[in-house]
Design an enzyme around this catalytic site. Structure first.
Site, short mmCIF file in Angstrom:
data_model
loop_
_atom_site.label_atom_id
_atom_site.label_comp_id
_atom_site.label_asym_id
_atom_site.label_seq_id
_atom_site.Cartn_x
_atom_site.Cartn_y
_atom_site.Cartn_z
N ARG A 70 20.99 -20.69 -21.40
CA ARG A 70 19.61 -20.95 -21.82
C ARG A 70 18.96 -21.58 -20.61
O ARG A 70 19.27 -22.69 -20.22
CB ARG A 70 19.59 -21.89 -23.03
CG ARG A 70 18.18 -22.36 -23.44
CD ARG A 70 17.34 -21.18 -23.93
NE ARG A 70 16.08 -21.67 -24.49
CZ ARG A 70 14.93 -21.73 -23.82
NH1 ARG A 70 14.88 -21.36 -22.55
NH2 ARG A 70 13.84 -22.17 -24.40
N HIS A 108 14.71 -25.51 -18.38
CA HIS A 108 13.42 -25.58 -19.07
C HIS A 108 13.19 -27.00 -19.57
O HIS A 108 14.05 -27.87 -19.44
CB HIS A 108 13.41 -24.60 -20.25
CG HIS A 108 14.38 -24.94 -21.34
ND1 HIS A 108 15.74 -24.75 -21.23
CD2 HIS A 108 14.20 -25.51 -22.56
CE1 HIS A 108 16.35 -25.16 -22.33
NE2 HIS A 108 15.45 -25.64 -23.15
#
Length: 412
Positions: free
Chosen positions: A119, A122
């Site tokens: 992932r 971020h």
């Protein structure tokens, strides 16, 4: 002779008397509620159209207890019917307020990463709390003081990232991981986050060159679309990663992870136990508190409420039934199973019963730095019994027998 007004008054009085006579133990409302009132043949039959598969999952909705009265917002949602966003390296699905109107304080995300699945780097405008439900994952984060942190989390472990602090997640061997994330904002979305690749792609190359002091051509091969989730290479050992990021020797004062499932129960009885993680034992978690609750077969998470925040629930395993009383003679009973989500507004009383033959395990989440609850039984035990008995007419012997400390889980 009676006047019309007298006739109406007598008729009304008779109706009141009939209604009062009709009300019974476990069936208090008028008009009478529940399947016990269905006297005519075929009253309970549902000719359809219908889905038996879905209907059978919700017996408490098909034939609610006679104490239920409608008019409440829906308190059930599920990851089981939430659409997945699937990419090479994993997938995610979510339940936000857009899907689940009552849930205005917390958004829930269910995510899977393959072994090596990433992932991407971020950050969010909301705080992120998560529990690992399967496998293992490596997390990295940088705090607001520029202190890096990297750790491996396993099944039953938590992580917490304050709003705005950049981080990444990567599935480890042998089979990656799956986890549930909560954001402290009902409108937050996992599909709309601040991604490092997206920012690079939308910054002029000459600005990137000036920012990093390198030729603009250095950025000729950056992705022009964000990666979000992608398949990566398995990382090396944890010690090597820690050594690589900690060259300046600065470390955060508190860990970003917590071993919830292996922690000592905060409260325990024959009927089950409760493990709590909040800012008192997990100092970095300043905006979300949680409890991991296990209820044995036949047990009940006792009648209680939470005075400091709404409650967002995630059902990890087993089957349960939750009853909620919202005031003004309104109540609802609903069934829950693995992958479902529940929601109770602040200070609204409720209970959760294990209706299966295995342990019922679920999470209670709160947008609060501290976990708080109030037990109905404990309140009654510490209220003058003469006063309490005048309200409920249950007898002082029953009131005297109530434990003076909160039971949390009541065995049946």
């Amino acid at each position: 002779m009676f006047s019309r007004r007298n006739v109406l008054a007598v008729t009304a009085a008779g109706a009141v008397a009939t209604a009062a006579h009709a009300a019974s133990f476990g069936n208090p409302d008028q008009p009478a509620q529940g399947a016990v009132n269905a006297k005519a043949p075929g009253n309970l039959r549902d000719p359809g159209p219908q889905s038996e598969a879905i209907g059978n999952q919700f017996p408490s909705a098909q034939t609610p207890p006679a104490t239920d009265v409608g008019g409440m917002p829906m308190d059930w949602a599920s990851f089981n019917n939430a659409p997945k966003r699937i990419q090479n390296g994993g997938w995610a699905r979510q339940v936000t307020q857009a899907d689940f109107a009552i849930s205005n304080t917390i958004t829930g995300v269910n995510m899977r990463l393959t072994a090596g699945g990433i992932r991407e780097l971020h950050w969010h405008q909301a705080a992120e709390w998560a529990i690992m439900t399967y496998g293992s994952c490596r997390v990295t984060v940088l705090d607001a003081e520029g202190r890096p942190y990297v750790a491996d989390v396993n099944e039953g472990d938590l992580w917490y990232f304050p709003a705005g602090q950049p981080h990444s997640l990567q599935g480890l061997g042998p089979d990656g991981c799956e986890f549930v994330i909560c954001f402290d904002d009902g409108d937050a979305s996992e599909f709309n986050t601040l991604l490092v690749t997206d920012w690079f792609a939308h910054t002029p190359p000459e600005i990137l060159a000036k920012n990093f002091g390198v030729p603009a051509q250095t950025f000729a091969k950056i992705p022009l679309q964000n990666l979000w989730i992608f398949q990566g290479t398995l990382p090396g050992d944890l010690a090597s990663d820690r050594a690589a990021i900690s060259k300046n020797g600065r470390v955060p004062p508190h860990p970003f992870i917590f071993r919830l499932a292996s922690s000592a129960p905060a409260r325990e009885s024959r009927g089950g136990d409760e493990r709590i993680a909040d800012s008192s034992n997990f100092p970095v978690a300043t905006r979300i508190a949680a409890a991991l609750v296990t209820v044995r077969p036949g047990g009940v998470r006792e009648m209680h409420w939470h005075p400091n925040a709404d409650e967002w629930q995630y059902y990890v395993s087993g089957k349960g039934r939750m009853g909620i009383f919202i005031g003004d003679s309104r109540a609802r009973t609903m069934d829950f199973q693995e992958g479902d989500v529940g929601y109770i507004p602040q200070s609204i009383p409720h209970y959760i019963e294990n209706t299966g033959d295995t342990d019922l395990v679920f999470l209670e989440m709160f947008k609060s730095p501290y976990y708080e609850d109030i037990s109905l039984g404990e309140w009654m035990a510490h209220t003058p019994h003469l006063l309490m008995n005048q309200h409920l007419r249950v007898g002082t012997a029953m009131l005297d027998a109530i434990p003076k400390v909160e039971m949390v889980i009541v065995p049946l």
